[in-house]
Design an enzyme around this catalytic site. Structure first.
Site, PDB file in Angstrom:
ATOM      1  N   HIS A 415     -75.571  38.006 -25.979  1.00  0.00           N
ATOM      2  CA  HIS A 415     -75.434  39.366 -25.463  1.00  0.00           C
ATOM      3  C   HIS A 415     -76.547  40.221 -26.069  1.00  0.00           C
ATOM      4  CE1 HIS A 415     -73.361  40.421 -29.286  1.00  0.00           C
ATOM      5  NE2 HIS A 415     -72.665  39.314 -29.099  1.00  0.00           N
ATOM      6  N   HIS A 422     -71.227  44.050 -34.937  1.00  0.00           N
ATOM      7  CA  HIS A 422     -70.719  44.080 -36.307  1.00  0.00           C
ATOM      8  C   HIS A 422     -70.824  45.485 -36.891  1.00  0.00           C
ATOM      9  CE1 HIS A 422     -70.335  39.727 -36.514  1.00  0.00           C
ATOM     10  NE2 HIS A 422     -69.929  39.818 -37.763  1.00  0.00           N
TER      11      HIS A 422
END
Length: 533
Positions: A415, A422
């Site tokens: 992606h 994160h």
């Protein structure tokens, strides 16, 4: 229960309520300040007011850096997993199919994207999901990512080369190791490098650190990634599996190209047989390789809860109560729930930006552009500051290519880069923890990992506060992905801000749901401003 067992007062209330509702009188035993019908209406109004509040906030723009239009070959955008030519440039028909499917959002269109290998794209449909608390993912904005040819991206790529070169240098040795000294000097020469500095210079004490003042206080790693985690009847000692020194990947061109086309990696990680405390960039990169979505902030939450009431934020209404303690509200279930809730919402916000706005290329893709430019295979408008940097020469000297060495055999996930997922999750979780805990509380018994990662030793230095160590935790989780070679600095810095906005939106929606005499959540944002919700 029979009608005869109800008191006259309760029976009268129930009969009144059941006159115009579907309530059964024999089931009515509730007491409280409102009737069932009133409560039903109030619950509706709370939800309606929250929805209206979010709806009426100003709509942001969603600007991008323009690379997709500037480069017809799409060299400035994410395309890993689609088919590519020998230069690693995407098949334009495949890319147009991807854009068409993303534009319609039709699940059938997304099923007909042509992939180059076996790697599937990661969850583009999350970009269209709605949530029932906080801001809608499309209602949060970001600045554009640095452009492909910019001097800013040149500095970020040089930093990534240096992070790859110094993965095995213990954080405790940064002040003395020749590689980290060279990295600080080289990055100081970039005209638009936006990492932390002292008097305009990158130092070994600011190298690869976050941008808040607290990121520069104490050890590189947050206390929340070192101290023991109370986990019910068990204690989790934070020694983790890591990979062996020198375990670097995608440094050969054919391996790199195969991964861009979506094929399975030809190599695998080599693991250190000894679990260690996080003591180097390699350890940190491996921690964020296999962690579940909000693992780091969950650990921090459990550590903070273990400190007891003394660590709670002062506005917590139960700190003033003589007869009650918090539990479902303003207690551990409340805090744990919102930390988890914010993680998913932050991921949705990130996925909207990744797939439907920016589609920024990954650093490993950019490394292929550098390789093909410097070997004469292609001509790309990469800023000269990067090409002249010591980092590029050092990478070639060690690996015989200009590709960005990856810590993971598979390279980056399938992606786009901007923002870092994160970082968004960490930003949201840390913001929730700031809302419930006292940011000024000093973390007791601070520690630091030894250079070999086998032990913790007492940290002798300035006090480390909860707020500061939470900021550092967020940076650690974000920059751990940079150490692995899969994200840019700006992916993390801007991702933290987006996650923060997600958490604030959720807190705003929940602010008026509490019965307690509560003055509001107080917290300090990543930019240093204090807010009350």
């Amino acid at each position: 229960m029979s009608d005869e067992t109800l008191s006259p007062a309760v029976k009268e209330v129930c009969q009144r309520e059941t006159a115009n509702t579907n309530l059964n009188v024999v089931e009515c035993c509730e007491i409280g300040p409102t009737s069932a019908r009133q409560r039903n209406q109030e619950a509706f109004e709370v939800r309606q007011d929250a929805a209206v509040f979010q709806r009426d906030l100003p709509l942001p723009g969603h600007p991008c850096n323009g690379d997709e239009d500037l480069f017809p070959s799409k060299i400035g955008n994410y395309s890993k997993g689609l088919a590519h030519n020998q230069l690693g440039e995407v098949n334009l028909n495949n890319y147009r199919d991807l854009i068409r499917a993303l534009s319609t959002g039709d699940p059938d269109d997304l099923e007909f994207i042509t992939l180059g290998g076996v790697t599937k794209l990661v969850n583009p449909q999350a970009a269209y999901a709605f949530d029932l608390a906080g801001s809608d993912s499309h209602h949060l904005g970001m600045i554009p990512a640095p452009a492909f040819s910019s001097v800013q991206i040149a500095g970020e790529m040089a930093e990534l080369y240096w992070q790859a070169l110094t993965r095995d240098v213990p954080f405790a040795d940064y002040d003395t190791d020749p590689l980290t000294i060279a990295a600080a000097s080289d990055l100081s020469d970039f005209s638009d490098f936006r990492g932390s500095k002292v008097n305009g210079m990158v130092t070994t004490g600011t190298l690869f650190r976050g941008n808040t003042p607290s990121d520069l206080v104490g050890p590189y790693i947050s206390q929340f990634l070192w101290q023991d985690i109370p986990f019910g009847a068990k204690t989790i000692v934070q020694r983790y599996r890591t990979t062996a020194a020198g375990d670097d990947h995608l440094t050969s061109y054919q391996d790199w190209l195969s991964i861009q086309n979506g094929f399975a990696p030809a190599t695998s990680n080599v693991f250190d047989p000894t679990p260690r405390y996080i003591r180097s960039g390699r350890d940190l990169g491996e921690y964020v390789h296999l962690d579940f979505s909000y693992q780091g902030v969950l650990g921090a939450c459990l550590i903070l809860l273990g400190f007891g009431q003394r660590a709670l934020d002062l506005p917590n209404p139960y700190l003033r109560s003589l007869t009650q303690v918090g539990f479902a509200t303003f207690g551990s279930p409340h805090i744990l729930d919102l930390v988890a809730r914010a993680a998913r919402a932050a991921t949705e916000a990130a996925w909207f930006q990744k797939w439907l706005v920016h589609r920024r290329l990954r650093p490993e893709e950019f490394g292929g552009r550098v390789q093909n430019l410097l070997t004469g295979a292609a001509s790309y408008s990469i800023n000269q500051e990067l090409l002249d940097s010591q980092a590029v020469g050092e990478v070639f000297s060690r690996f015989d290519t200009y590709l960005l060495p990856q810590a993971y055999p598979e390279g980056c996930p399938a992606h786009p880069a901007y923002p870092a997922g994160h970082a968004c999750i960490a930003g949201a979780g840390v913001t929730m923890l700031k809302a419930f805990f006292n940011e000024s509380f000093v973390v007791p018994n601070p520690v630091a990992a030894s250079s070999d990662g086998l032990s913790l030793v007492p940290f002798q230095g300035p006090p480390l506060t909860v707020g500061g160590e939470l900021n550092k935790l967020a940076a650690n989780i974000s920059f751990g992905r940079d150490y692995a070679g899969i994200h840019w600095r700006s992916d993390g810095i801007e991702g933290l801000k987006l996650g923060e906005a997600v958490a604030i939106g959720i807190l705003q929606d929940y602010r008026n749901t509490y019965n307690e005499d509560f003055r509001g959540f107080t917290l300090t944002k990543f930019d240093g401003t204090s807010i009350i919700i």
